[in-house]
Design an enzyme around this catalytic site. Structure first.
Site, PDB file in Angstrom:
ATOM      1  N   ALA A 299       0.595  -1.023   0.073  1.00  0.00           N
ATOM      2  CA  ALA A 299       0.329  -0.138  -0.008  1.00  0.00           C
ATOM      3  C   ALA A 299       0.722   1.129   0.278  1.00  0.00           C
ATOM      4  CB  ALA A 299      -0.911  -0.259   1.459  1.00  0.00           C
ATOM      5  N   ALA A 300       1.753   1.694   0.535  1.00  0.00           N
ATOM      6  CA  ALA A 300       2.518   3.084   0.690  1.00  0.00           C
ATOM      7  C   ALA A 300       2.821   3.071  -0.744  1.00  0.00           C
ATOM      8  CB  ALA A 300       4.474   1.891   1.966  1.00  0.00           C
ATOM      9  N   GLY A 302       0.759   5.780   0.670  1.00  0.00           N
ATOM     10  CA  GLY A 302      -1.119   4.862   0.666  1.00  0.00           C
ATOM     11  C   GLY A 302      -1.945   6.248  -0.520  1.00  0.00           C
ATOM     12  N   LYS A 304      -3.229   5.304  -3.381  1.00  0.00           N
ATOM     13  CA  LYS A 304      -4.363   4.539  -3.296  1.00  0.00           C
ATOM     14  C   LYS A 304      -5.756   3.767  -1.988  1.00  0.00           C
ATOM     15  CE  LYS A 304      -2.304   2.824  -7.635  1.00  0.00           C
ATOM     16  NZ  LYS A 304      -0.679   2.949  -7.425  1.00  0.00           N
ATOM     17  N   CYS A 417       3.174  -0.768 -12.555  1.00  0.00           N
ATOM     18  CA  CYS A 417       3.972   0.805 -13.303  1.00  0.00           C
ATOM     19  C   CYS A 417       4.721  -0.070 -13.991  1.00  0.00           C
ATOM     20  CB  CYS A 417       4.472   1.639 -11.958  1.00  0.00           C
ATOM     21  SG  CYS A 417       5.393   1.460 -10.824  1.00  0.00           S
TER      22      CYS A 417
END
EC number: 2.1.1.176
Length: 468
Positions: A299-300, A302, A304, A417
């Site tokens: 998640a980092a 954060g 999204k 990405c």
């Protein structure tokens, strides 16, 4: 016929030179003196050039640029915000033009310079050969201040004469030198050769545009918090503050000119966040509804996670293996006045999971980050060709693990990405076959783009649903 007398090699030979032990036989180079305290003034260009060069030299030993800059700044207690900004600008320019600069140094320098000297020359040449018009500094100022910077540091002081000669030669013969080095693909495109070859193979029609976009400076794009405002309302607020901007996505606003976050209206109060327009597609694609149980894996920092919570009142767990980076998720949640459960754990394991299935899973998995090089120009010089397979293997394990945690009928959004099919489309296709997953509509591969109508990084999206 008499034979000529034979000379005794034993008696004629010179004494053998003493052999060095293997541990001493290698080329000796001085260690980079990163803790040296310069006497340069913080408002001098030489100060910023030396700080940027120190960061570039660390990147060339494997440190990412943001971390290298942070380490440089941490060792300079007298640094000003202006000097910090100048160091960042110079180092990012140097990273985007590193192939060209190093080729120029190779052409002009009498011998290979020491690491910090090479980095200092790369910073100076990035300014002297800048594609911007007008260039950010006068030519004579760059040369003078680079020599001053070289003189100020023990790792570069002996090379100040060479630094002066190289830069003055470049000014005299600029076009001829550039014409010569730009015959080399690495210097022309400013990427390692393997990266250029990979782009050609993956995107034979678009590779040149992809590489060129990666060499451009990224825009400052904001995500408007749907809980607090609309894009139209926020654009009006920016206009009232004299800040030009336009809409480039459902929640995305691109500023005409980048400014510090402290100058962005409503940023401190959580009205907007900084996030690329391509990355802002993730939360809407997940289609999270109020009350759902949601996992944001990897998640980092954060962005999204927060966007999901801006769009729905959901029970969100933000997972990341790096506890320090996870703390940034908490800071962003606090600024936006949102709540999520923070969990420091590895997404390829399940010992942290409570056994309760998730309705939605966002899997923004590790990758080479080849689609975001305009924001992180150091990535191209840090990655190796073998990283693609290694990261694709790791990401496949993470996806397989997370699929077990998805509720029947639930959706998993796979995001990278990366621009390399091995990490994106090939990964998605193989995953669908392994798990008989239903593939839903999603954008697939977004190639990096910049222009009036759209402006985003290169991301890949694949959305899967689990059979009920």
């Amino acid at each position: 016929m008499n034979k000529r007398p034979t000379l005794s090699l034993k008696s004629a030979a010179k004494p053998a030179a003493p052999k060095m032990r293997a541990s001493h036989a290698r080329e000796l180079k001085p260690a980079l003196q990163t803790h040296f305290q310069t006497s340069l003034k913080p408002d001098a260009l030489a100060y910023s050039l030396m700080g940027a060069a120190n960061a570039i030299a660390q990147v060339r030993t494997g440190t990412n640029l943001p971390l290298a800059l942070g380490q440089v700044w941490g060792r300079l207690p007298e640094i000003t915000p202006q000097a910090r900004g100048a160091m960042q600008d110079i180092s990012y320019r140097a990273m985007r033009q590193l192939g060209q600069s190093e080729a120029l140094v190779g052409l002009m320098a009498p011998k290979a310079p020491e690491p910090l000297v090479s980095a200092l020359l790369s910073c100076a040449l990035a300014l002297l050969a800048s594609p911007d018009e007008p260039r950010p500094y006068e030519d004579f100022t760059v040369v003078d201040q680079t020599v001053t910077a070289a003189e100020s540091h023990p790792d570069t002081a002996r090379a100040k004469g060479m630094v002066n000669a190289v830069l003055r030669r470049f000014l005299r013969e600029r076009q001829a030198l550039l014409d010569a080095v730009l015959l080399q693909p690495v210097a022309k495109w400013n990427y390692p050769q393997w990266w250029i070859d990979a782009a050609k193979t993956a995107w034979p029609q678009q590779w040149q545009a992809i590489l060129a976009t990666g060499n451009s400076a990224p825009p400052l794009t904001l995500r408007v918090n749907a809980r607090q405002s609309t894009v139209e309302q926020y654009l009006a607020r920016l206009a009232a503050a004299g800040i030009g901007a336009n809409q480039i996505g459902p929640y995305a606003v691109r500023l005409d000119k980048a400014v510090g976050v402290q100058l962005i209206p409503g940023f401190a109060d959580g009205e907007v966040s900084v996030q690329d327009a391509g990355a802002q597609l993730a939360a809407p694609l997940l289609d999270v509804q109020d009350g759902m149980r949601v996992l944001d894996a990897c998640a980092a920092p954060g962005g999204k996670t927060c966007h999901i919570l801006e769009l729905a009142d959901a029970d969100v767990t933000a997972l990341d293996a790096d506890a320090k980076r996870l703390a940034r998720v908490g800071e962003n949640l606090q600024r936006l006045q949102l709540k999520a459960t923070l969990q420091a754990a590895d997404a390829q394991n399940k010992d942290w999971w409570d056994g309760q299935p998730y309705d939605r899973i966002l899997a923004d998995v590790p990758c080479t980050a080849s689609g975001i090089v305009r924001r992180h120009p150091d990535i191209r010089w840090l990655r190796r060709k073998a990283d693609t397979l290694q990261l694709a293997t790791l990401s496949g394990k993470i996806l397989d693990n997370l699929w077990q945690m998805l509720a029947p009928g639930g959706k998993l959004l796979f995001v990278t990405c990366s621009l390399w099919p091995q990490e994106s489309e090939a990964q998605a296709a193989a995953f669908a076959v392994r798990h008989q997953a239903v593939r839903l509509d999603a954008p697939g591969q977004l190639l990096p783009a910049g222009g009036s109508g759209q402006d985003h990084d290169g991301l890949f999206y694949a959305l899967f649903q689990k059979n009920a």
